[in-house]
Design an enzyme around this catalytic site. Structure first.
Site, short mmCIF file in Angstrom:
data_model
loop_
_atom_site.label_atom_id
_atom_site.label_comp_id
_atom_site.label_asym_id
_atom_site.label_seq_id
_atom_site.Cartn_x
_atom_site.Cartn_y
_atom_site.Cartn_z
N ASP A 143 0.84 -1.19 0.00
CA ASP A 143 0.00 0.00 0.00
C ASP A 143 0.88 1.25 0.00
O ASP A 143 1.86 1.34 0.75
CB ASP A 143 -0.90 0.01 1.24
CG ASP A 143 -1.95 1.11 1.17
OD1 ASP A 143 -3.01 0.86 0.57
OD2 ASP A 143 -1.70 2.19 1.73
N ASP B 15 -1.80 9.39 -10.44
CA ASP B 15 -1.77 8.28 -11.41
C ASP B 15 -0.34 7.99 -11.86
O ASP B 15 0.05 6.83 -12.03
CB ASP B 15 -2.64 8.62 -12.62
CG ASP B 15 -4.13 8.57 -12.32
OD1 ASP B 15 -4.50 8.08 -11.24
OD2 ASP B 15 -4.92 9.04 -13.17
N HIS C 121 -4.99 14.31 -9.09
CA HIS C 121 -5.08 12.88 -9.46
C HIS C 121 -4.16 12.51 -10.62
O HIS C 121 -3.73 11.36 -10.73
CB HIS C 121 -6.53 12.52 -9.80
CG HIS C 121 -7.42 12.49 -8.60
ND1 HIS C 121 -7.56 11.38 -7.80
CD2 HIS C 121 -8.18 13.46 -8.02
CE1 HIS C 121 -8.40 11.64 -6.81
NE2 HIS C 121 -8.79 12.90 -6.92
N ASN D 198 -2.79 12.83 -3.77
CA ASN D 198 -3.90 13.22 -4.65
C ASN D 198 -4.47 14.58 -4.27
O ASN D 198 -4.73 15.42 -5.14
CB ASN D 198 -5.01 12.16 -4.58
CG ASN D 198 -4.80 11.04 -5.58
OD1 ASN D 198 -4.07 11.19 -6.55
ND2 ASN D 198 -5.45 9.91 -5.35
N GLU E 212 -4.77 2.52 -4.29
CA GLU E 212 -3.31 2.61 -4.19
C GLU E 212 -2.69 1.34 -3.63
O GLU E 212 -1.55 1.33 -3.17
CB GLU E 212 -2.92 3.81 -3.32
CG GLU E 212 -3.25 3.68 -1.85
CD GLU E 212 -4.65 4.16 -1.51
OE1 GLU E 212 -4.88 4.48 -0.34
OE2 GLU E 212 -5.51 4.22 -2.40
#
Length: 324
Positions: free
Chosen positions: A180, A197, A193, A188, A223
């Protein structure tokens, strides 16, 4: 691309007629001659062929038994087979069709008709190739995460179930890593975002490169990533986890402007293979270990041991001798 053909007949004169039929069609640019089915199969093993032209001469249906062997191999049975048999050899002509030949012609068939039939069969072969590739592409899309290029959650579920069954059958251990990204919501919220990404794509590349060929990397969701490691016990899984931390640290230099350093937390569960364990329990244990790593400060690996008498006990709550 050249159209290649294999010509099969025990008769040299018939091989010449087959070569003329292929060349006369204007389609066959390369042809190899075979005097026996065994020679034909040997050439098929060694390379690609688009077409097989076979002459039966005065032979009966038994001479076509090799078509049964051809049909047993997926890559071979897609090759169009055109049999040339005299028009009065009705039994042979019928047997050829029943055994899988796509066309039965004779050497007296007009050349334009031979060309038209060969052209159509080659077109059908190419259409089948395109259809097969489209299906493979669709299957790959269905099993691949569009953002990271890793296998997706659906494929993870199927792969874990398959590995659990294999482990129960063979007694081989396997491990599951849940990875994680730490503070990803902050990334974010702070940078948007699009950059988030980009970070996920970069981490996916690290996981793909760190994994062995036998391992499988997945985007588990959001994530979170998963690595399924066949034939892997806890110590070997730890080695991979340490490599991931090291390579993520290298990656983090590209994001050194982040207020929070780019790190990951990892939870490991391992099935020894001594008894069958439900895939859902394996995920639950890895998840417990992952959240233990989060509670202990992130950027670390925690391990859940299946040997503990209470399978619901998390790595954070387990006695120290059950943690690593």
């Amino acid at each position: 691309m050249k159209t290649s053909a294999l010509l099969l007949s025990p008769s040299p004169s018939e091989l010449d007629l087959l070569a003329m039929a292929g060349a006369g069609s204007g389609l066959v640019e390369a042809a190899l001659r075979c005097t026996s089915p065994e020679q034909l199969f040997d050439l098929l093993e060694k390379g690609r062929s688009d077409l097989i032209l076979c002459g039966c001469g005065e032979q009966g249906p038994e001479a076509l038994s090799w078509l049964k062997t051809l049909a047993k191999r997926e890559s071979w049975r897609e090759i169009p087979v055109v049999v040339f048999a005299a028009e009065d050899r009705l039994e042979t002509r019928i047997a050829a069709l029943e055994l899988g030949a796509c066309e039965v012609l004779s050497f007296t068939t007009p050349e334009p008709e031979i060309a038209a039939r060969l052209r159509r069969r080659l077109q059908q072969r190419e259409e089948l190739r395109r259809l097969k590739k489209s299906r493979e592409d669709l299957a790959r899309v269905a099993l691949t995460d569009g953002l990271t290029g890793l296998c997706n959650r659906a494929f993870f579920d199927a792969s874990l179930e398959s590995e659990a069954a294999r482990s129960a059958r063979t007694g081989a251990p396997y491990s599951l890593l849940l990875v994680d990204v730490d503070h990803f919501k902050w990334v974010n919220d702070t940078y948007g975002h699009q950059l988030g990404d980009t970070v996920l794509q970069a981490i996916a590349r690290v996981l793909r490169q760190a994994a062995r060929k036998s391992d499988m990397a997945f985007r588990y969701g959001g994530e979170e990533f998963a690595l399924l490691l066949p034939d892997t016990d806890v110590p070997k899984a730890q080695v991979l986890a340490a490599r991931i931390h090291h390579e993520i640290a290298d990656l983090a230099t590209a994001y050194k402007h982040f207020r929070q350093p780019l790190t990951v937390s990892i939870g490991i569960s391992c099935c020894s293979g001594e008894k069958e364990v439900e895939p859902a329990l394996i995920i639950e244990q890895a998840d417990c270990a992952l959240y233990a790593a989060k509670r202990k400060g992130r950027n670390r690996t925690e391990i859940f041991h299946f040997g503990h008498p209470d399978p619901r006990l998390s790595a954070a709550e387990a006695p120290s001798d059950l943690r690593m």
